[in-house]
Design a protein around this motif. Structure first.
Motif, short mmCIF file in Angstrom:
data_model
loop_
_atom_site.label_atom_id
_atom_site.label_comp_id
_atom_site.label_asym_id
_atom_site.label_seq_id
_atom_site.Cartn_x
_atom_site.Cartn_y
_atom_site.Cartn_z
N VAL A 53 6.75 -6.06 -7.46
CA VAL A 53 7.24 -6.83 -6.33
C VAL A 53 6.05 -7.28 -5.40
O VAL A 53 4.95 -7.17 -5.43
CB VAL A 53 8.07 -5.72 -5.76
N LYS A 61 8.68 -6.30 1.16
CA LYS A 61 8.22 -5.16 0.24
C LYS A 61 8.05 -4.00 0.83
O LYS A 61 8.53 -2.83 0.20
CB LYS A 61 7.02 -5.36 -0.18
N THR A 62 7.57 -3.78 1.67
CA THR A 62 7.22 -2.02 1.54
C THR A 62 8.46 -1.33 2.47
O THR A 62 8.69 -0.28 2.29
CB THR A 62 6.27 -2.09 3.51
N ASP A 174 2.64 1.82 -2.83
CA ASP A 174 2.57 0.22 -1.95
C ASP A 174 1.01 -0.29 -1.18
O ASP A 174 0.06 0.35 -0.70
CB ASP A 174 3.24 0.92 -0.17
N VAL A 206 4.39 -2.59 -5.37
CA VAL A 206 4.84 -4.06 -4.64
C VAL A 206 2.54 -3.81 -4.72
O VAL A 206 1.55 -3.04 -4.80
CB VAL A 206 4.69 -3.11 -3.10
N HIS A 208 0.14 -7.77 -3.55
CA HIS A 208 0.42 -9.04 -3.27
C HIS A 208 -1.08 -9.74 -4.13
O HIS A 208 -1.20 -11.23 -4.25
CB HIS A 208 -0.14 -9.52 -1.78
N LEU A 223 10.40 -11.29 -3.98
CA LEU A 223 11.04 -10.64 -2.72
C LEU A 223 11.40 -12.06 -1.66
O LEU A 223 9.06 -12.80 -1.52
CB LEU A 223 10.73 -9.81 -1.97
#
Length: 256
Positions: A53, A61-62, A174, A206, A208, A223
């Motif tokens: 994600v 996301k979290t 996460d 998740v 970045h 997202l």
């Protein structure tokens, strides 16, 4: 409010081990009285799938992970695990954080034993299982150490061992490698891939980091747009230079 679609995989993923099927049906994610909620979202994660994600900061996301974990109830719609409503946290779902959240007053072994103690496993069984996981993580010689004496990569391996020791059917991660240097991060990705081969757990990851998402995921959920992209060669380092992989990477970057 329009519903954000998360389509199922174009080709059904094989069910492996005891992975859980996760689903959001028209789910609104957020805190009551907080900022505007995310969604409604429709999302299905197949048993044994690794769903990466990605999205900009603050896109939910979290919040998505906390909702799947049962720590945050949806503001609307439904959240399901194996077709049953998620009404709170459960041993079938484990949450792994970017910051390891190890208990400083417990040894490395004691931290890994924690989910087993919660389940009522006897002391000998807890020790045997914890030592087995620490050996798989390359930490066999660190069982009696305290968390503050470990490197960042070692602490994350302990956290991963603790999460998996309870035999969860879904692991919700996460940005677990976000604070690690590039070399350690690559090693942790490879370790996660190796461990997942033997567990069959469903993973929602998740991140970045676009390259991390492209490498680890069977699919990538974007997202807040709601798009989902198939990964042509998941968890294959040699695929990085393939035209299909490069095109996927560009599509993910363009979505951010």
């Amino acid at each position: 409010m329009s519903r954000t679609p998360f389509p199922s995989p174009a080709v059904p993923l094989p069910e492996s081990g005891g992975g859980a099927a996760l689903a959001l049906e028209g789910a609104l994610l957020g805190h009551s009285g907080g900022p505007a909620p995310v969604g409604p979202l429709d999302l299905r994660v197949a048993p044994g799938e690794v769903l990466a994600v990605v999205g900009p900061s603050g896109c939910g996301k979290t919040t998505l992970l906390r909702t799947l974990a049962g720590l945050l109830p949806p503001l609307g719609g439904r959240v399901l695990c194996d077709g049953e409503p998620v009404r709170g946290p459960g041993g079938d779902r484990a949450l792994v954080f970017q910051h390891d959240a190890l208990l400083p007053w417990r040894t490395v072994r004691g931290n890994v034993e924690l989910p087993l103690a919660v389940r009522g496993v006897d002391r000998a069984g807890r020790r045997r299982a914890a030592d087995g996981w620490l050996e798989r993580m390359g930490l066999a010689g660190h069982a009696a150490r305290w968390p503050h004496g470990l490197s960042g990569g070692q602490r994350q391996r302990v956290q991963l061992a603790r999460a998996l020791a309870g035999r969860p059917r879904a692991v919700l991660m996460d940005e677990p490698f976000g604070a690690l240097d590039a070399h350690t991060r690559t090693g942790m990705q490879d370790l996660l891939v190796e461990i997942l081969r033997g567990t069959g757990a469903t993973v929602v990851f998740v991140t970045h980091d676009v390259d991390e998402a492209v490498h680890l995921g069977d699919r990538i959920a974007l997202l807040p747009s709601g798009g989902v992209l198939d990964v042509p060669r998941p968890r294959d380092r040699a695929a990085a230079g393939d035209p299909a992989t490069r095109a996927l990477r560009r599509r993910v970057l363009d979505s951010l």
